[in-house]
Scaffold this motif. Sequence first.
Motif, mmCIF file in Angstrom:
data_model
loop_
_atom_site.group_PDB
_atom_site.id
_atom_site.type_symbol
_atom_site.label_atom_id
_atom_site.label_comp_id
_atom_site.label_asym_id
_atom_site.label_seq_id
_atom_site.Cartn_x
_atom_site.Cartn_y
_atom_site.Cartn_z
ATOM 1 N N PRO A 2 62.527 47.276 83.620
ATOM 2 C CA PRO A 2 62.839 45.958 84.192
ATOM 3 C C PRO A 2 62.554 45.910 85.696
ATOM 4 N N PHE A 3 62.417 44.700 86.222
ATOM 5 C CA PHE A 3 62.200 44.515 87.655
ATOM 6 C C PHE A 3 63.287 45.210 88.475
ATOM 7 N N ARG A 4 64.530 45.131 88.010
ATOM 8 C CA ARG A 4 65.652 45.669 88.788
ATOM 9 C C ARG A 4 65.562 47.181 88.965
ATOM 10 N N ASP A 5 64.813 47.884 88.112
ATOM 11 C CA ASP A 5 64.688 49.333 88.222
ATOM 12 C C ASP A 5 63.532 49.764 89.122
ATOM 13 N N LEU A 6 62.727 48.802 89.564
ATOM 14 C CA LEU A 6 61.602 49.127 90.432
ATOM 15 C C LEU A 6 62.077 49.293 91.861
ATOM 16 N N VAL A 7 61.409 50.155 92.605
ATOM 17 C CA VAL A 7 61.751 50.383 94.006
ATOM 18 C C VAL A 7 60.693 49.715 94.866
ATOM 19 N N GLY A 8 61.143 48.941 95.856
ATOM 20 C CA GLY A 8 60.230 48.299 96.791
ATOM 21 C C GLY A 8 59.729 46.953 96.308
ATOM 22 N N ALA A 19 59.707 32.944 88.561
ATOM 23 C CA ALA A 19 58.663 32.303 87.765
ATOM 24 C C ALA A 19 58.920 32.508 86.272
ATOM 25 N N VAL A 20 59.382 33.690 85.894
ATOM 26 C CA VAL A 20 59.697 33.953 84.480
ATOM 27 C C VAL A 20 60.853 33.067 84.036
ATOM 28 N N SER A 21 61.920 33.012 84.831
ATOM 29 C CA SER A 21 63.092 32.231 84.426
ATOM 30 C C SER A 21 62.797 30.738 84.374
ATOM 31 N N LEU A 46 56.619 42.741 84.315
ATOM 32 C CA LEU A 46 56.365 41.334 83.989
ATOM 33 C C LEU A 46 56.158 41.174 82.488
ATOM 34 N N ALA A 47 55.404 42.093 81.881
ATOM 35 C CA ALA A 47 55.192 42.042 80.429
ATOM 36 C C ALA A 47 56.525 42.137 79.692
ATOM 37 N N ALA A 48 57.392 43.020 80.153
ATOM 38 C CA ALA A 48 58.701 43.167 79.512
ATOM 39 C C ALA A 48 59.545 41.911 79.698
ATOM 40 N N PRO A 55 66.514 38.287 77.689
ATOM 41 C CA PRO A 55 66.281 38.325 79.133
ATOM 42 C C PRO A 55 67.531 37.950 79.929
ATOM 43 N N VAL A 56 67.598 38.523 81.135
ATOM 44 C CA VAL A 56 68.727 38.279 82.031
ATOM 45 C C VAL A 56 68.165 37.804 83.363
ATOM 46 N N ALA A 57 68.322 36.518 83.671
ATOM 47 C CA ALA A 57 67.893 35.943 84.948
ATOM 48 C C ALA A 57 66.442 36.281 85.281
ATOM 49 N N GLY A 58 65.553 36.084 84.322
ATOM 50 C CA GLY A 58 64.133 36.311 84.557
ATOM 51 C C GLY A 58 63.710 37.761 84.518
ATOM 52 N N ASP A 59 64.599 38.632 84.081
ATOM 53 C CA ASP A 59 64.294 40.058 84.001
ATOM 54 C C ASP A 59 64.522 40.535 82.574
ATOM 55 N N ALA A 60 63.867 41.627 82.227
ATOM 56 C CA ALA A 60 64.019 42.208 80.895
ATOM 57 C C ALA A 60 65.361 42.928 80.788
ATOM 58 N N CYS A 61 65.899 42.981 79.579
ATOM 59 C CA CYS A 61 67.158 43.692 79.372
ATOM 60 C C CYS A 61 66.944 45.202 79.433
ATOM 61 N N GLY A 62 65.750 45.643 79.029
ATOM 62 C CA GLY A 62 65.436 47.065 79.055
ATOM 63 C C GLY A 62 65.896 47.830 77.834
ATOM 64 N N THR A 63 66.583 47.156 76.904
ATOM 65 C CA THR A 63 67.121 47.881 75.747
ATOM 66 C C THR A 63 66.688 47.317 74.393
ATOM 67 N N CYS A 64 66.207 46.095 74.354
ATOM 68 C CA CYS A 64 65.841 45.505 73.060
ATOM 69 C C CYS A 64 64.589 46.191 72.501
ATOM 70 N N ARG A 65 64.253 45.874 71.268
ATOM 71 C CA ARG A 65 63.093 46.482 70.607
ATOM 72 C C ARG A 65 61.813 46.211 71.379
#
Length: 182
Positions: A2-8, A19-21, A46-48, A55-65
């Motif tokens: 997810p976006f939240r796990d990216l650094v920078g 844009a996703v949301s 972005l693909a996720a 999705p959570v606020a335009g971000d991927a959950c990171g856990t779904c299939r």
Amino acid sequence: MPFRDLVGHRHLTSLLQRAVSRGTVPPTLLLAGPAGVGKWPVARALAAALNCAAPVAGDACGTCRSCDRISRDMHVDVIPIVADDSGKITVDVVRHELEKCAYRPFEGQRRLVLIRDADALNDMAQNALLKSLEEPPPATVFVLTSAAPDSLLRTVRSRTMRLTFGRLPVDDIVRILVRDHG
């Protein structure tokens, strides 16, 4: 990832999340910047985000299939195009992958064509890609990454929305090294 796990690049990832949301992701993006600063992970995030089942606020959950399959490079609707052993992306590869875009997404909500190091596309491959960039198939997003975006044909650059990545600050590099290598 997810976006939240990216650094920078928080300003760019926040822009993409909004844009996703809002459902306003452009059909073609060019992620440009120095090599190794995280353009490819942002493209995958972005693909996720676009295919996440929860999705959570335009971000991927990171856990779904869907998120799991994207993280393992197994999602049928996320099509990576990368250079071959010679460092080039040929017209045959581009045409083969573009054929998959003629159909609706099979597993997810959107199909993403992720082109890593788009500057490796030869001129014929870029020209083969042009029609799809001009009129993207429904539910398809093209994301090109490049450390040398000016080497792309002007016609390709003019059909993409460019997001420019800068170098990572030292604090972010330290955070990545500590996280990944202790």
